[in-house]
Design a protein around this motif. Structure first.
Motif, PDB file in Angstrom:
ATOM      1  N   LEU A 150      28.585 -21.429  11.564  1.00 46.34           N
ATOM      2  CA  LEU A 150      28.542 -22.239  12.533  1.00 46.34           C
ATOM      3  C   LEU A 150      26.787 -22.063  13.076  1.00 46.34           C
ATOM      4  N   ILE A 151      26.351 -23.187  13.630  1.00 49.09           N
ATOM      5  CA  ILE A 151      24.867 -23.620  13.681  1.00 49.09           C
ATOM      6  C   ILE A 151      24.649 -23.596  15.533  1.00 49.09           C
ATOM      7  N   VAL A 152      23.989 -22.581  16.752  1.00 52.93           N
ATOM      8  CA  VAL A 152      24.184 -23.100  17.773  1.00 52.93           C
ATOM      9  C   VAL A 152      22.511 -23.104  18.415  1.00 52.93           C
ATOM     10  N   VAL A 153      22.455 -24.306  18.802  1.00 48.25           N
ATOM     11  CA  VAL A 153      20.859 -24.306  19.102  1.00 48.25           C
ATOM     12  C   VAL A 153      20.802 -25.591  20.413  1.00 48.25           C
ATOM     13  N   ASN A 154      19.491 -25.362  20.789  1.00 45.87           N
ATOM     14  CA  ASN A 154      18.500 -25.965  22.060  1.00 45.87           C
ATOM     15  C   ASN A 154      17.999 -27.066  21.643  1.00 45.87           C
ATOM     16  N   PRO A 155      18.528 -28.583  21.157  1.00 44.93           N
ATOM     17  CA  PRO A 155      17.655 -29.193  21.478  1.00 44.93           C
ATOM     18  C   PRO A 155      16.390 -30.022  22.737  1.00 44.93           C
ATOM     19  N   ASP A 156      16.262 -29.197  24.019  1.00 40.84           N
ATOM     20  CA  ASP A 156      15.436 -29.557  24.818  1.00 40.84           C
ATOM     21  C   ASP A 156      14.608 -28.575  25.750  1.00 40.84           C
ATOM     22  N   ARG A 202      20.422 -27.987  26.885  1.00 40.36           N
ATOM     23  CA  ARG A 202      21.965 -28.440  26.186  1.00 40.36           C
ATOM     24  C   ARG A 202      21.781 -27.647  25.297  1.00 40.36           C
ATOM     25  N   ILE A 203      23.408 -26.278  25.158  1.00 36.09           N
ATOM     26  CA  ILE A 203      23.321 -25.532  24.121  1.00 36.09           C
ATOM     27  C   ILE A 203      24.777 -25.656  23.697  1.00 36.09           C
ATOM     28  N   ALA A 204      24.397 -26.312  21.865  1.00 39.25           N
ATOM     29  CA  ALA A 204      25.247 -26.942  20.986  1.00 39.25           C
ATOM     30  C   ALA A 204      25.398 -25.996  20.335  1.00 39.25           C
ATOM     31  N   PHE A 205      26.851 -25.548  19.988  1.00 44.40           N
ATOM     32  CA  PHE A 205      27.465 -25.014  18.508  1.00 44.40           C
ATOM     33  C   PHE A 205      27.800 -26.148  17.765  1.00 44.40           C
ATOM     34  N   VAL A 243      31.155 -28.575  20.166  1.00 40.45           N
ATOM     35  CA  VAL A 243      31.127 -29.044  21.664  1.00 40.45           C
ATOM     36  C   VAL A 243      29.350 -28.050  22.318  1.00 40.45           C
ATOM     37  N   TYR A 244      28.654 -28.095  23.149  1.00 42.86           N
ATOM     38  CA  TYR A 244      27.737 -28.241  23.727  1.00 42.86           C
ATOM     39  C   TYR A 244      27.681 -27.830  25.313  1.00 42.86           C
ATOM     40  N   PHE A 245      27.731 -27.674  26.182  1.00 41.94           N
ATOM     41  CA  PHE A 245      27.147 -26.914  27.998  1.00 41.94           C
ATOM     42  C   PHE A 245      26.432 -26.611  28.155  1.00 41.94           C
ATOM     43  N   ASN A 246      25.844 -27.419  29.257  1.00 38.03           N
ATOM     44  CA  ASN A 246      24.761 -27.252  30.111  1.00 38.03           C
ATOM     45  C   ASN A 246      23.840 -26.222  30.510  1.00 38.03           C
ATOM     46  N   CYS A 247      23.220 -25.659  30.442  1.00 37.09           N
ATOM     47  CA  CYS A 247      22.619 -24.586  30.967  1.00 37.09           C
ATOM     48  C   CYS A 247      21.053 -24.979  31.766  1.00 37.09           C
ATOM     49  N   GLN A 248      20.924 -24.361  33.285  1.00 37.19           N
ATOM     50  CA  GLN A 248      19.224 -23.932  33.720  1.00 37.19           C
ATOM     51  C   GLN A 248      19.242 -22.581  34.213  1.00 37.19           C
ATOM     52  N   ARG A 249      18.292 -22.362  35.043  1.00 34.00           N
ATOM     53  CA  ARG A 249      17.785 -21.488  35.684  1.00 34.00           C
ATOM     54  C   ARG A 249      18.585 -20.520  36.937  1.00 34.00           C
ATOM     55  N   GLU A 250      18.878 -20.151  36.697  1.00 31.08           N
ATOM     56  CA  GLU A 250      20.058 -18.905  37.837  1.00 31.08           C
ATOM     57  C   GLU A 250      20.331 -19.502  39.442  1.00 31.08           C
ATOM     58  N   THR A 251      18.834 -20.082  39.761  1.00 31.52           N
ATOM     59  CA  THR A 251      18.818 -20.649  40.933  1.00 31.52           C
ATOM     60  C   THR A 251      18.625 -22.196  40.596  1.00 31.52           C
TER      61      THR A 251
END
Length: 258
Positions: A150-156, A202-205, A243-251
């Protein structure tokens, strides 16, 4: 008259109007960059004839080779497959392309944060929801002698507009037995929660099937990791799930993706 065709005033020939952008993308996939499909009449649906092809450079023989090798290709079938792949959320999210080569998912992969947030492709999670490592459930054959990586990476990283640290490695686990969870594997690089400060990340699993139990060395640093190179070094082949999800700062709200 059915949609997608038009009748000319002079000859009465019905002109087919397929999605030429997709047709030309298909030619690029087949490595015929010097050829394009142009609108012409077709008597037999889904077949390529000489008049369908226009050679962009007369000094190149790509068009002639394409015609000779693929003059009976079923374009409609190829296009249906291409359209399905373009509708894949991993393609839309550019996970396939930037991180991974095209593949067919063959193993179930479920990622759950805090026992309540299931990761679905292109969903959004806040940094406060992903502080602790998720529970990752892996399917596959009911054979504990089969292992996965399992690899989890952030391309951004550090920002989508200037991803000079891509891919940033957030987690690496190997030797996960089939039909178990990541917690049963060997953690090579411990989980580090994503904490984006600019834009949408984008955080990809990504899940690979191993040839057998392996010894894997931890990379020297997390930044500038390359999933393709890692898979090649350890003979992992193509992924079996992602599978991947999007993430940004809390606010954050809205934000820039690229």
């Amino acid at each position: 008259m059915p949609d997608g065709s038009v009748k000319t005033q002079k000859s009465g020939i019905r002109m087919c109007k397929p999605d030429y952008r997709l047709l030309n993308q298909l030619l690029i996939i087949l490595n015929y960059d010097n050829v394009e499909v142009v609108p012409i009449s077709r008597k037999k649906k889904g077949r390529i004839y000489r008049s369908h092809i226009r050679e962009l450079s007369h000094t190149d023989t790509s068009a002639r080779r394409f015609i000779n090798r693929h003059k009976h290709i079923n374009l409609e079938g190829e296009l249906r497959g291409r359209k399905r792949s373009m509708e894949d959320p991993l393609v839309i999210g550019r996970i396939i392309g930037e991180i991974l080569d095209p593949f067919r998912s063959s193993v179930s992969l479920r990622v759950v944060y805090k026992n309540q947030y299931d990761v679905m492709n292109s969903c959004e999670l806040k940094p406060s929801q992903i502080v602790n490592k998720p529970r990752v459930l892996i399917g596959g054959d009911d054979d504990l002698r089969v292992f996965y990586t399992l690899i989890v990476v952030n391309p951004d990283a550090p920002s989508p507009s200037h991803p000079c640290l891509k891919e940033y490695l957030h987690w690496l686990v190997t030797n996960i037995p089939a039909t178990t969870a990541a917690s049963f594997g060997h953690e090579i690089v411990e989980y580090e929660s994503p904490r984006p400060t600019s834009g949408i990340h984008r955080i990809a699993f990504v899940l690979f099937r191993q040839l057998g139990r392996q010894i894997v060395h931890a990379p020297r640093w997390r930044h500038n990791f390359n999933t393709r190179d890692f898979a090649q070094v350890y003979n992992l082949g193509l992924p079996v799930a992602a599978v991947y999800f999007n993430c940004q700062r809390e606010t954050g709200w809205g934000g820039r993706r690229a």
